[in-house]
Motif scaffolding. Structure first.
Motif, mmCIF file in Angstrom:
data_model
loop_
_atom_site.group_PDB
_atom_site.id
_atom_site.type_symbol
_atom_site.label_atom_id
_atom_site.label_comp_id
_atom_site.label_asym_id
_atom_site.label_seq_id
_atom_site.Cartn_x
_atom_site.Cartn_y
_atom_site.Cartn_z
ATOM 1 N N THR A 148 -7.691 -4.865 -7.742
ATOM 2 C CA THR A 148 -7.760 -5.392 -6.380
ATOM 3 C C THR A 148 -8.803 -4.618 -5.581
ATOM 4 O OG1 THR A 148 -5.403 -5.968 -6.447
ATOM 5 C CG2 THR A 148 -6.443 -5.856 -4.267
ATOM 6 N N ARG A 149 -9.820 -5.313 -5.090
ATOM 7 C CA ARG A 149 -10.836 -4.651 -4.276
ATOM 8 C C ARG A 149 -10.450 -4.722 -2.794
ATOM 9 N NH1 ARG A 149 -13.360 -9.435 -5.996
ATOM 10 N NH2 ARG A 149 -14.068 -10.836 -4.323
ATOM 11 N N ASP A 150 -11.108 -3.910 -1.965
ATOM 12 C CA ASP A 150 -10.669 -3.749 -0.576
ATOM 13 C C ASP A 150 -11.299 -4.700 0.425
ATOM 14 O OD1 ASP A 150 -13.211 -2.724 -0.551
ATOM 15 O OD2 ASP A 150 -12.663 -0.747 0.220
ATOM 16 N N THR A 151 -12.295 -5.467 0.012
ATOM 17 C CA THR A 151 -12.923 -6.405 0.938
ATOM 18 C C THR A 151 -13.267 -7.709 0.232
ATOM 19 O OG1 THR A 151 -15.140 -5.504 0.485
ATOM 20 C CG2 THR A 151 -13.956 -4.619 2.406
ATOM 21 N N LYS A 202 -3.141 -16.838 -6.998
ATOM 22 C CA LYS A 202 -3.376 -15.598 -6.266
ATOM 23 C C LYS A 202 -3.431 -15.852 -4.769
ATOM 24 C CE LYS A 202 -7.608 -14.098 -6.222
ATOM 25 N NZ LYS A 202 -8.904 -13.528 -6.676
ATOM 26 N N LYS A 203 -2.692 -15.040 -4.012
ATOM 27 C CA LYS A 203 -2.796 -15.048 -2.560
ATOM 28 C C LYS A 203 -3.470 -13.753 -2.123
ATOM 29 C CE LYS A 203 0.512 -16.425 0.267
ATOM 30 N NZ LYS A 203 1.794 -16.441 1.060
ATOM 31 N N GLU A 204 -4.557 -13.883 -1.362
ATOM 32 C CA GLU A 204 -5.218 -12.706 -0.811
ATOM 33 C C GLU A 204 -4.655 -12.434 0.581
ATOM 34 O OE1 GLU A 204 -9.470 -13.119 -0.890
ATOM 35 O OE2 GLU A 204 -9.566 -12.840 -3.063
ATOM 36 N N VAL A 205 -4.146 -11.226 0.762
ATOM 37 C CA VAL A 205 -3.567 -10.832 2.040
ATOM 38 C C VAL A 205 -4.551 -9.909 2.742
ATOM 39 C CG1 VAL A 205 -1.625 -9.712 3.202
ATOM 40 C CG2 VAL A 205 -1.237 -11.017 1.092
ATOM 41 N N MET A 231 8.537 -2.886 -2.922
ATOM 42 C CA MET A 231 7.501 -3.776 -3.474
ATOM 43 C C MET A 231 7.868 -4.121 -4.910
ATOM 44 S SD MET A 231 3.427 -3.042 -3.817
ATOM 45 C CE MET A 231 3.756 -1.447 -4.569
ATOM 46 N N SER A 232 8.154 -5.393 -5.161
ATOM 47 C CA SER A 232 8.602 -5.818 -6.479
ATOM 48 C C SER A 232 7.473 -6.484 -7.243
ATOM 49 C CB SER A 232 9.783 -6.777 -6.330
ATOM 50 O OG SER A 232 10.194 -7.258 -7.583
ATOM 51 N N GLY A 291 3.520 -10.800 -8.645
ATOM 52 C CA GLY A 291 4.021 -10.100 -7.478
ATOM 53 C C GLY A 291 2.877 -9.424 -6.748
ATOM 54 N N THR A 292 3.171 -8.322 -6.094
ATOM 55 C CA THR A 292 2.207 -7.656 -5.221
ATOM 56 C C THR A 292 1.402 -6.603 -5.970
ATOM 57 O OG1 THR A 292 3.665 -7.989 -3.329
ATOM 58 C CG2 THR A 292 1.973 -6.298 -3.109
ATOM 59 N N VAL A 293 0.083 -6.638 -5.769
ATOM 60 C CA VAL A 293 -0.818 -5.644 -6.367
ATOM 61 C C VAL A 293 -1.685 -5.063 -5.240
ATOM 62 C CG1 VAL A 293 -2.564 -5.165 -8.114
ATOM 63 C CG2 VAL A 293 -0.880 -6.983 -8.500
ATOM 64 N N PRO A 294 -1.446 -3.816 -4.848
ATOM 65 C CA PRO A 294 -2.217 -3.197 -3.752
ATOM 66 C C PRO A 294 -3.666 -2.932 -4.155
ATOM 67 C CG PRO A 294 -0.143 -2.034 -4.158
ATOM 68 C CD PRO A 294 -0.363 -2.943 -5.322
ATOM 69 N N VAL A 295 -4.482 -2.637 -3.171
ATOM 70 C CA VAL A 295 -5.885 -2.305 -3.392
ATOM 71 C C VAL A 295 -5.997 -1.118 -4.347
ATOM 72 C CG1 VAL A 295 -7.961 -1.365 -2.284
ATOM 73 C CG2 VAL A 295 -6.672 -3.206 -1.180
ATOM 74 N N GLY A 296 -6.917 -1.252 -5.312
ATOM 75 C CA GLY A 296 -7.172 -0.179 -6.261
ATOM 76 C C GLY A 296 -6.337 -0.225 -7.526
ATOM 77 N N GLU A 297 -5.311 -1.072 -7.559
ATOM 78 C CA GLU A 297 -4.463 -1.155 -8.744
ATOM 79 C C GLU A 297 -4.886 -2.320 -9.631
ATOM 80 O OE1 GLU A 297 -0.288 -0.948 -8.188
ATOM 81 O OE2 GLU A 297 -0.391 0.798 -6.861
#
Length: 211
Positions: A63-66, A151-154, A1-2, A111-117
């Motif tokens: 980043t929130r989870d929902t 921002k792209k929400e995945v 993950m970059s 780049g990519t930011v996972p949930v909670g970060e």
């Protein structure tokens, strides 16, 4: 993950000029590339700290989870970096001209930011808390409204590019003309007696053309 960090650091000389240049030597903008590295919040809080600063205000966007009932897996950010840095500098200088600030640090993940970060972090130091709090709110609101970061929400079942509400509102305001006029957006200094009342004033400016 970059991922990379779009970073702007502005160090006050404690005597800011009324109209500081976006290219002044106490303001630095850069993009630093990292692999799986989170934004170091303590690092930027420490950066803006100073003996003369009695207040440090921060904002951390995570980043929130929902979202509207959909499960969010991660967010992915892209930016037009040269313009993003230029716009961030302009926003920071506007904050300095409106409030008595010591230092500002703004960092945004690309780049990519996972949930909670954390995806965006702002730290502002000032002698008094009202200045720090008002400026911090102004900075995040203006960043969302004017800096070219997308921002792209995945989701667990799909993905979609999203535009910030603040950006859409600003775009709507700027688009309200009949083709012969343009709008000028400028920030007004808030009432220093109360917190978080920075506002944006949109004024009509006549545009004359000749044929």
């Amino acid at each position: 993950m970059s991922r990379s960090h779009l970073l702007l650091i502005l160090r006050s000389n404690n005597q800011p000029s009324p109209s500081p240049s976006p290219d002044c030597n106490h303001c630095r903008g850069s993009v630093n590339s990292y692999e799986n590295k989170k934004i170091d919040l303590a690092k930027y809080i420490n950066y803006v700290s100073a003996p003369e600063a009695g207040a440090i205000a921060t904002f951390s966007g995570t980043t929130r989870d929902t979202f509207e009932g959909k499960t969010v897996v991660e967010l992915r950010y892209e930016a037009y970096v040269p313009m993003a840095i230029r716009n961030l500098k302009s926003i920071c200088h506007s904050a300095r001209s409106s409030w008595d600030l010591h230092s500002i640090a703004v960092v945004h993940c690309l780049g990519t930011v996972p949930v909670g970060e954390t995806s965006v972090f702002i730290a502002v130091s000032a002698t008094h808390r009202a200045d720090a709090l008002d400026a911090c709110k102004f900075l995040i609101d203006e960043l969302k409204a004017s800096v070219p970061i997308w921002k792209k929400e995945v989701y667990s079942n799909g993905e979609v590019w999203k535009e910030n509400t603040e950006f859409l509102e600003r775009k709507s305001e700027l688009g309200k003309n009949d083709g012969c006029c343009r709008r000028k957006v400028e920030t007004e200094a808030p009432d220093r007696k109360s917190c978080c009342k920075a506002k944006v004033k949109v004024e009509e400016a006549a545009h004359t053309s000749t044929s």
